[in-house]
Design an enzyme around this catalytic site. Structure first.
Site, PDB file in Angstrom:
ATOM      1  N   CYS A 176     -26.337 -17.382 -33.247  1.00 46.59           N
ATOM      2  CA  CYS A 176     -27.039 -18.428 -33.985  1.00 46.59           C
ATOM      3  C   CYS A 176     -28.491 -18.031 -34.255  1.00 46.59           C
ATOM      4  O   CYS A 176     -29.081 -17.219 -33.561  1.00 46.59           O
ATOM      5  CB  CYS A 176     -27.010 -19.763 -33.257  1.00 46.59           C
ATOM      6  SG  CYS A 176     -25.385 -20.416 -32.894  1.00 46.59           S
ATOM      7  N   ARG A 194     -28.114 -11.613 -36.198  1.00 49.57           N
ATOM      8  CA  ARG A 194     -27.715 -12.261 -34.949  1.00 49.57           C
ATOM      9  C   ARG A 194     -26.228 -12.625 -34.962  1.00 49.57           C
ATOM     10  O   ARG A 194     -25.656 -12.958 -33.923  1.00 49.57           O
ATOM     11  CB  ARG A 194     -28.557 -13.514 -34.720  1.00 49.57           C
ATOM     12  CG  ARG A 194     -30.035 -13.216 -34.516  1.00 49.57           C
ATOM     13  CD  ARG A 194     -30.868 -14.475 -34.463  1.00 49.57           C
ATOM     14  NE  ARG A 194     -30.590 -15.279 -33.296  1.00 49.57           N
ATOM     15  CZ  ARG A 194     -31.141 -15.095 -32.102  1.00 49.57           C
ATOM     16  NH1 ARG A 194     -32.003 -14.114 -31.919  1.00 49.57           N
ATOM     17  NH2 ARG A 194     -30.843 -15.872 -31.087  1.00 49.57           N
ATOM     18  N   TRP A 240     -22.941 -19.422 -35.123  1.00 48.31           N
ATOM     19  CA  TRP A 240     -21.839 -18.613 -34.608  1.00 48.31           C
ATOM     20  C   TRP A 240     -21.010 -19.548 -33.745  1.00 48.31           C
ATOM     21  O   TRP A 240     -21.483 -20.029 -32.713  1.00 48.31           O
ATOM     22  CB  TRP A 240     -22.390 -17.446 -33.801  1.00 48.31           C
ATOM     23  CG  TRP A 240     -21.432 -16.318 -33.565  1.00 48.31           C
ATOM     24  CD1 TRP A 240     -20.828 -15.533 -34.492  1.00 48.31           C
ATOM     25  CD2 TRP A 240     -20.981 -15.832 -32.290  1.00 48.31           C
ATOM     26  NE1 TRP A 240     -20.041 -14.582 -33.894  1.00 48.31           N
ATOM     27  CE2 TRP A 240     -20.115 -14.737 -32.547  1.00 48.31           C
ATOM     28  CE3 TRP A 240     -21.227 -16.189 -30.978  1.00 48.31           C
ATOM     29  CZ2 TRP A 240     -19.499 -14.025 -31.524  1.00 48.31           C
ATOM     30  CZ3 TRP A 240     -20.610 -15.475 -29.956  1.00 48.31           C
ATOM     31  CH2 TRP A 240     -19.751 -14.410 -30.242  1.00 48.31           C
ATOM     32  N   ASN A 293     -28.922 -23.802 -30.953  1.00 50.93           N
ATOM     33  CA  ASN A 293     -28.387 -22.536 -30.455  1.00 50.93           C
ATOM     34  C   ASN A 293     -28.117 -22.723 -28.974  1.00 50.93           C
ATOM     35  O   ASN A 293     -29.030 -23.069 -28.218  1.00 50.93           O
ATOM     36  CB  ASN A 293     -29.394 -21.403 -30.678  1.00 50.93           C
ATOM     37  CG  ASN A 293     -28.893 -20.065 -30.149  1.00 50.93           C
ATOM     38  OD1 ASN A 293     -27.726 -19.933 -29.796  1.00 50.93           O
ATOM     39  ND2 ASN A 293     -29.771 -19.084 -30.088  1.00 50.93           N
ATOM     40  N   GLY A 294     -26.879 -22.530 -28.534  1.00 52.55           N
ATOM     41  CA  GLY A 294     -26.563 -22.681 -27.117  1.00 52.55           C
ATOM     42  C   GLY A 294     -25.264 -23.431 -26.919  1.00 52.55           C
ATOM     43  O   GLY A 294     -24.474 -23.618 -27.856  1.00 52.55           O
ATOM     44  N   GLU A 330     -20.810   4.954 -24.090  1.00 49.23           N
ATOM     45  CA  GLU A 330     -21.600   4.436 -25.204  1.00 49.23           C
ATOM     46  C   GLU A 330     -21.002   4.854 -26.550  1.00 49.23           C
ATOM     47  O   GLU A 330     -20.976   4.066 -27.497  1.00 49.23           O
ATOM     48  CB  GLU A 330     -23.044   4.904 -25.078  1.00 49.23           C
ATOM     49  CG  GLU A 330     -23.965   4.480 -26.216  1.00 49.23           C
ATOM     50  CD  GLU A 330     -24.110   2.980 -26.380  1.00 49.23           C
ATOM     51  OE1 GLU A 330     -24.648   2.544 -27.421  1.00 49.23           O
ATOM     52  OE2 GLU A 330     -23.674   2.220 -25.484  1.00 49.23           O
ATOM     53  N   LYS A 345     -19.780   2.150 -29.391  1.00 52.59           N
ATOM     54  CA  LYS A 345     -20.263   2.145 -30.772  1.00 52.59           C
ATOM     55  C   LYS A 345     -19.091   2.135 -31.753  1.00 52.59           C
ATOM     56  O   LYS A 345     -19.106   1.419 -32.750  1.00 52.59           O
ATOM     57  CB  LYS A 345     -21.143   3.370 -31.039  1.00 52.59           C
ATOM     58  CG  LYS A 345     -22.524   3.279 -30.483  1.00 52.59           C
ATOM     59  CD  LYS A 345     -23.349   2.230 -31.207  1.00 52.59           C
ATOM     60  CE  LYS A 345     -24.381   1.609 -30.303  1.00 52.59           C
ATOM     61  NZ  LYS A 345     -23.890   0.721 -29.269  1.00 52.59           N
ATOM     62  N   GLU A 372     -17.271  -1.396 -31.697  1.00 51.34           N
ATOM     63  CA  GLU A 372     -17.945  -2.586 -32.182  1.00 51.34           C
ATOM     64  C   GLU A 372     -18.188  -2.596 -33.684  1.00 51.34           C
ATOM     65  O   GLU A 372     -18.324  -3.670 -34.265  1.00 51.34           O
ATOM     66  CB  GLU A 372     -19.252  -2.827 -31.410  1.00 51.34           C
ATOM     67  CG  GLU A 372     -20.312  -1.763 -31.513  1.00 51.34           C
ATOM     68  CD  GLU A 372     -21.487  -2.043 -30.586  1.00 51.34           C
ATOM     69  OE1 GLU A 372     -21.626  -3.179 -30.090  1.00 51.34           O
ATOM     70  OE2 GLU A 372     -22.281  -1.113 -30.345  1.00 51.34           O
ATOM     71  N   HIS A 432      -5.145  11.120 -14.185  1.00 51.30           N
ATOM     72  CA  HIS A 432      -4.733  10.022 -13.318  1.00 51.30           C
ATOM     73  C   HIS A 432      -4.194   8.836 -14.116  1.00 51.30           C
ATOM     74  O   HIS A 432      -4.268   7.695 -13.665  1.00 51.30           O
ATOM     75  CB  HIS A 432      -5.905   9.588 -12.426  1.00 51.30           C
ATOM     76  CG  HIS A 432      -6.320  10.637 -11.456  1.00 51.30           C
ATOM     77  ND1 HIS A 432      -5.698  10.837 -10.244  1.00 51.30           N
ATOM     78  CD2 HIS A 432      -7.289  11.589 -11.538  1.00 51.30           C
ATOM     79  CE1 HIS A 432      -6.264  11.846  -9.605  1.00 51.30           C
ATOM     80  NE2 HIS A 432      -7.231  12.323 -10.373  1.00 51.30           N
ATOM     81  N   LYS A 481     -26.299 -10.040 -32.064  1.00 54.67           N
ATOM     82  CA  LYS A 481     -27.292  -9.083 -31.575  1.00 54.67           C
ATOM     83  C   LYS A 481     -27.692  -9.380 -30.142  1.00 54.67           C
ATOM     84  O   LYS A 481     -27.760  -8.499 -29.307  1.00 54.67           O
ATOM     85  CB  LYS A 481     -28.529  -9.111 -32.477  1.00 54.67           C
ATOM     86  CG  LYS A 481     -29.636  -8.150 -32.055  1.00 54.67           C
ATOM     87  CD  LYS A 481     -29.179  -6.706 -32.132  1.00 54.67           C
ATOM     88  CE  LYS A 481     -30.288  -5.733 -31.785  1.00 54.67           C
ATOM     89  NZ  LYS A 481     -29.777  -4.353 -31.696  1.00 54.67           N
TER      90      LYS A 481
END
Length: 602
Positions: free
Chosen positions: A2, A27, A74, A100-101, A477, A481, A484, A500, A597
């Protein structure tokens, strides 16, 4: 998660708000809306979709008035649709707000308000707040009193922007565990979730802390405590970022721009911490119980930090996801504990919760953070800034490599103070660290080849990234990347784990990306590559040894550098590969689906 932008001044509010919303798109959002006021009437336009589409369809830029609030949502409570988009209003239509929340007790409050005759038009937790303020206004002497009474009943996290027709000269903004910052202009005042939303107009800012609210007018602001109404004196800070730094500067995407900004960002991280790193290291040198807490990409930086502290300072830290830390370590930390919290935004909810718990238990807390004045910096005892500048792309790039830079500087200085490494070794590492911007420049020269590689691999369904020792976090990492932004399944593995279980998934043509710098595990990595090749994997190897040419299908030549510093340049080709795969597959790498974000709710 948001975005909020508010404005009051002499400009058309809708123009300022639309620009602000565009700068908050990174965001993540699924709907957007604006409320403005003129002549005692609220004008509201909102809907599911992208800002540009909604601006044209709904006429955002035709809305009257010189005060207003905008929002990108969002979804948490209620599916993404027009009615669930913000702003939300009360029954009278005189109060509108954005949020937002997450309000944890909204169902209980909604039931109470329904019993008192309130009518709801959405499925959101946010609408409950508007009706609750309306209800409290019936028994309050003024709107501000009603606002405080209502908000004290909420449980959860919230950043709020509120407009009321009965007070045409002001706006209200509230912060509780979700970020908000004021922008102080000349004859105009702003509020937003993040500074770039209003940076075009002013670089003078006031950061709100949890449990505070601001009353803003065209030429003033007052910050007060939510629980008591007591005025809080806040200092105005000047931001050194320029608007140009937050724009694309000719690149097709923010992510690509930020990948290419890494040499400059690393230099800034080094120069920005030279004067203070010794003092920070002295403060923490005597702690043996060290816990890194972080989430996502910052968690991978923490893993690199673990290897640096082990190899150089001979300290053995624990690395824990912040979301798990608060539940597993509550009885295991005390005043002999050092907690190092890594968060690019300084607003990650899980990391802030971990920091607060650590402080409550008496631990020393060091924050490694990018955003000046963010909540993490106000909780921490000590702060190291990464000086990366604004990062707009959702997928972290330059904030990651600057985190690694700062952690490397800290580990070197710790080792110097404790005496666990020779001065010759430490000076050589410092000299090589100063060269890392050049090494990143060299890594960026693989861009064309990586795009061609992406074209060949764009239909692959699975990727595996492998590494050992300090290369293992780089594998993690790289896989993150890819996941996402390209939406391709990818796993990062310790190379020793291949046999394994995961080796069962390696079959003809499956891409395996091997992080294989020269160092103590290089020969083992070569063996792991050969294991993958024996299963007919398509191996892409990153390293400095020509030996890799013989065992890999694709060899990406990396510059020679001490193994401990390899995570900085080695991640760059992985960022580029993920970027090109995303673009070739038709994805927007700046706005990956379902992601935000800064994750400001748990």
């Amino acid at each position: 998660m948001c975005g909020i932008i508010g404005y009051i001044g002499d400009r058309p509010a809708c123009e300022v708000i639309v620009k602000g919303l565009k700068r908050l798109e990174y965001r993540g959002y699924d709907s957007a809306g604006i409320v403005t006021e003129e002549g005692g009437r609220l004008y509201i336009k909102k809907g599911a979709g992208r800002i540009d589409e909604l601006a044209e369809k709904l006429g955002f830029l035709e809305m009257p008035g010189k005060r207003g609030i905008g929002h990108t949502r969002w979804a948490t409570h209620g599916v993404p649709n027009d009615s669930n988009a913000h702003p939300q209003t009360d029954c009278s239509g005189e109060i509108a707000l954005v949020h937002n929340g997450i309000i944890e007790n909204f169902a209980e409050l909604r039931g109470e308000l329904l019993g008192k005759g309130h009518t709801f038009k959405s499925d959101t937790d946010t609408e409950t707040i508007a009706h609750l303020i309306e209800e409290e206004l019936k028994s309050s002497s003024n709107f501000e009193e009603a606002l405080r009474k209502a908000l004290k009943r909420l449980k959860g996290s919230f950043a709020l922007g509120i407009i009321y027709t009965g007070e045409p000269d002001r706006l209200y903004f509230v912060r509780n565990e979700s970020p908000l910052v004021l922008g102080i202009g000349d004859g105009e005042t702003f509020a937003a979730s993040d500074i770039p939303a209003f940076l075009e107009y002013t670089n003078r800012v006031v950061f709100l802390d949890d449990g505070e609210y601001a009353v803003i007018t065209m030429d003033s602001y007052v910050v007060k405590k939510l629980d008591t109404g007591e005025v809080v004196e806040k200092s105005v800070q000047e931001i050194t970022w320029t608007l140009e730094m937050a724009e694309k500067a000719g690149y097709p995407h923010f992510m690509l721009k930020e990948i290419h900004e890494q040499p400059r960002a690393i230099k800034d991280a080094i120069h920005g911490n030279r004067e203070i790193i010794r003092g920070i290291a002295e403060e923490i040198a005597n702690y043996d119980r060290i816990i890194f807490v972080a989430m996502g990409t910052s968690y991978h930086a923490a893993l690199v930090g673990k290897y640096l502290f082990q190899r150089l300072a001979k300290k053995v830290p624990i690395v824990e996801e912040a979301s798990e830390f608060r539940y597993e370590f509550e009885d295991l930390i005390d005043d002999r504990t050092l907690v190092i919290a890594i968060t690019q935004s300084g607003e990650t909810a899980d990391t802030l919760a971990a920091m607060k718990l650590a402080k409550k238990k008496g631990a020393k807390v060091l924050a490694v953070v990018n955003v000046v004045g963010s909540m993490a910096t106000r909780i921490a005892d000590l702060t190291l800034y990464t000086h990366a500048g604004p990062e707009i792309g959702v997928a972290a790039t330059k904030t990651y490599t600057t985190q690694l830079t700062v952690l490397t500087m800290l580990a070197i200085e710790l080792a110097r103070i404790i005496g666990t490494a020779s001065e010759e070794h430490l000076r050589r590492l410092e000299e090589e660290l100063i060269r890392t911007p050049e090494l990143v420049e060299l890594a960026l020269k693989h861009d064309g080849a990586l795009r061609e590689l992406a074209e060949a691999l764009m239909d692959s369904r699975d990727f595996f990234y492998i590494g050992r020792g300090v290369g293992f976090p780089t594998a993690l990492e790289g896989a993150l990347k890819l996941k996402e932004i390209s939406y391709i399944h990818a796993e990062g593995l310790s190379a020793g784990e291949l046999k394994h279980g995961p080796l069962a998934l390696i079959e003809d043509g499956v891409p395996v990306v091997a992080i294989a710098p020269s160092g103590k595990t290089f020969e083992k990595m070569v063996s792991n590559i050969e294991e993958a090749k024996a299963r007919r994997a398509f191996v892409i190897a990153l390293g400095d040894s020509k030996k890799l040419e013989k065992v890999a299908d694709v060899f990406i030549q990396m510059p020679e550098v001490d193994e401990l510093l390899t995570p900085i340049p080695y991640v760059v080709p992985l960022q580029l590969l993920a970027y090109h795969l995303a673009v070739l597959r038709g994805n927007d790498p700046d706005k990956p689906r379902n992601l935000a974000k800064s994750v400001t709710v748990e």
